[in-house]
Design a protein around this motif. Structure first.
Motif, short mmCIF file in Angstrom:
data_model
loop_
_atom_site.label_atom_id
_atom_site.label_comp_id
_atom_site.label_asym_id
_atom_site.label_seq_id
_atom_site.Cartn_x
_atom_site.Cartn_y
_atom_site.Cartn_z
N UNK A 183 63.84 39.99 129.83
CA UNK A 183 63.79 38.75 129.08
C UNK A 183 63.48 39.03 127.63
N UNK A 184 63.48 38.03 126.87
CA UNK A 184 63.31 38.22 125.43
C UNK A 184 61.87 38.02 124.97
N UNK A 185 61.03 37.51 125.78
CA UNK A 185 59.66 37.25 125.38
C UNK A 185 58.78 38.43 125.78
N UNK A 186 58.56 39.33 124.86
CA UNK A 186 57.67 40.45 125.11
C UNK A 186 56.63 40.49 124.02
N UNK A 187 55.50 41.14 124.32
CA UNK A 187 54.43 41.22 123.33
C UNK A 187 54.69 42.38 122.40
N UNK A 188 54.49 42.16 121.10
CA UNK A 188 54.68 43.22 120.11
C UNK A 188 53.44 43.26 119.26
N UNK A 189 53.01 44.43 118.92
CA UNK A 189 51.84 44.52 118.07
C UNK A 189 52.18 44.09 116.65
N UNK A 190 51.19 43.58 115.94
CA UNK A 190 51.39 43.12 114.58
C UNK A 190 51.64 44.25 113.62
N UNK A 191 52.10 43.95 112.41
CA UNK A 191 52.38 44.97 111.39
C UNK A 191 51.08 45.54 110.85
N UNK A 192 51.15 46.79 110.51
CA UNK A 192 49.99 47.41 109.89
C UNK A 192 50.18 47.40 108.40
N UNK A 193 49.11 47.36 107.70
CA UNK A 193 49.20 47.43 106.27
C UNK A 193 48.40 46.31 105.62
N UNK A 194 48.42 46.30 104.30
CA UNK A 194 47.64 45.26 103.61
C UNK A 194 48.27 43.90 103.81
N UNK A 195 47.43 42.90 103.70
CA UNK A 195 47.91 41.52 103.87
C UNK A 195 48.78 41.14 102.69
N UNK A 196 49.68 40.24 102.90
CA UNK A 196 50.62 39.85 101.85
C UNK A 196 50.11 38.70 101.01
N UNK A 197 48.86 38.34 101.17
CA UNK A 197 48.34 37.20 100.40
C UNK A 197 48.10 37.56 98.97
N UNK A 198 48.10 36.62 98.10
CA UNK A 198 47.92 36.95 96.71
C UNK A 198 47.01 36.07 96.08
#
Length: 189
Positions: free
Chosen positions: A174-189
């Motif tokens: 199926x298409x609903x699988x768990x994926x870990x989030x991206x690593x790295x600094x947050x994109x907020x500014x």
């Protein structure tokens, strides 16, 4: 131009002087002075009479406008009063109709609530007796009790939607699988 002389030539070719005269105007020797001397008193009397008539008409118009203005305001006041009374009567009539419709609506709502309450009570009683409550209609309750010989067959025509070994926690596809989030600094500014 008064000094103009016209010379006529006769057959014997001798010039002759003829004084210039307008004979048509000579017959109209009747002047304004003559007219006034003949008809002056009549003209004066007619002028005075016309003047008095104009004064009388002005007085009548002003008196009529004053007399008409008072009744006109009274008529206006009575007309306004009648219109306001008619508007109030129409508003009262509309309010009564609205109240009647609201009472009818409340009665229908109360009947619907009573019907729902009665159905819930019947469903509860049928559940106490062990009958099914799904698809249960109050009018059919007596028919179902009398016709208990009817047997329902389970539907085995359809295939099961999922295989018997399906477990959603196993990640079988199926298409609903768990994926870990991206690593790295947050994109907020």
């Amino acid at each position: 131009m008064d000094d103009v002389e016209i010379l006529d030539v006769d057959d014997n070719n001798s010039p002759r002087q003829v004084p210039l005269k307008n004979q048509d105007l000579s017959q109209l020797s009747f002047t304004v002075g003559d007219f006034l001397s003949l008809y002056g008193w009549y003209l004066l009397a007619v002028t005075f009479t016309v003047f008095l008539l104009i004064q009388q008409l002005r007085k009548r118009r002003s008196s009529q406008s004053q007399q008409d203005s008072v009744p006109q305001t009274q008529l206006d006041a009575s007309l306004v009063t009648k219109r306001q009374e008619a508007m109030e009567a129409a508003r009262r009539k509309m309010q009564e109709e609205l109240d009647a419709k609201a009472a009818i609506f409340k009665e229908k709502q109360r009947q619907q609530e009573e019907e729902k309450r009665r159905q819930k009570i019947e469903e509860w009683e049928s559940m106490k007796q062990g009958k099914s409550c799904k698809g249960h209609k109050p009018s059919e309750s007596s028919e179902e009790a009398s016709s208990s010989s009817t047997v329902l067959k389970p539907k085995t025509d359809k295939k099961p939607l999922r295989s018997p070994d399906y477990n959603p926690l196993m990640g079988q596809g199926g298409s609903c699988t768990w994926r870990p989030g991206r690593r790295g600094p947050s994109g907020g500014g």
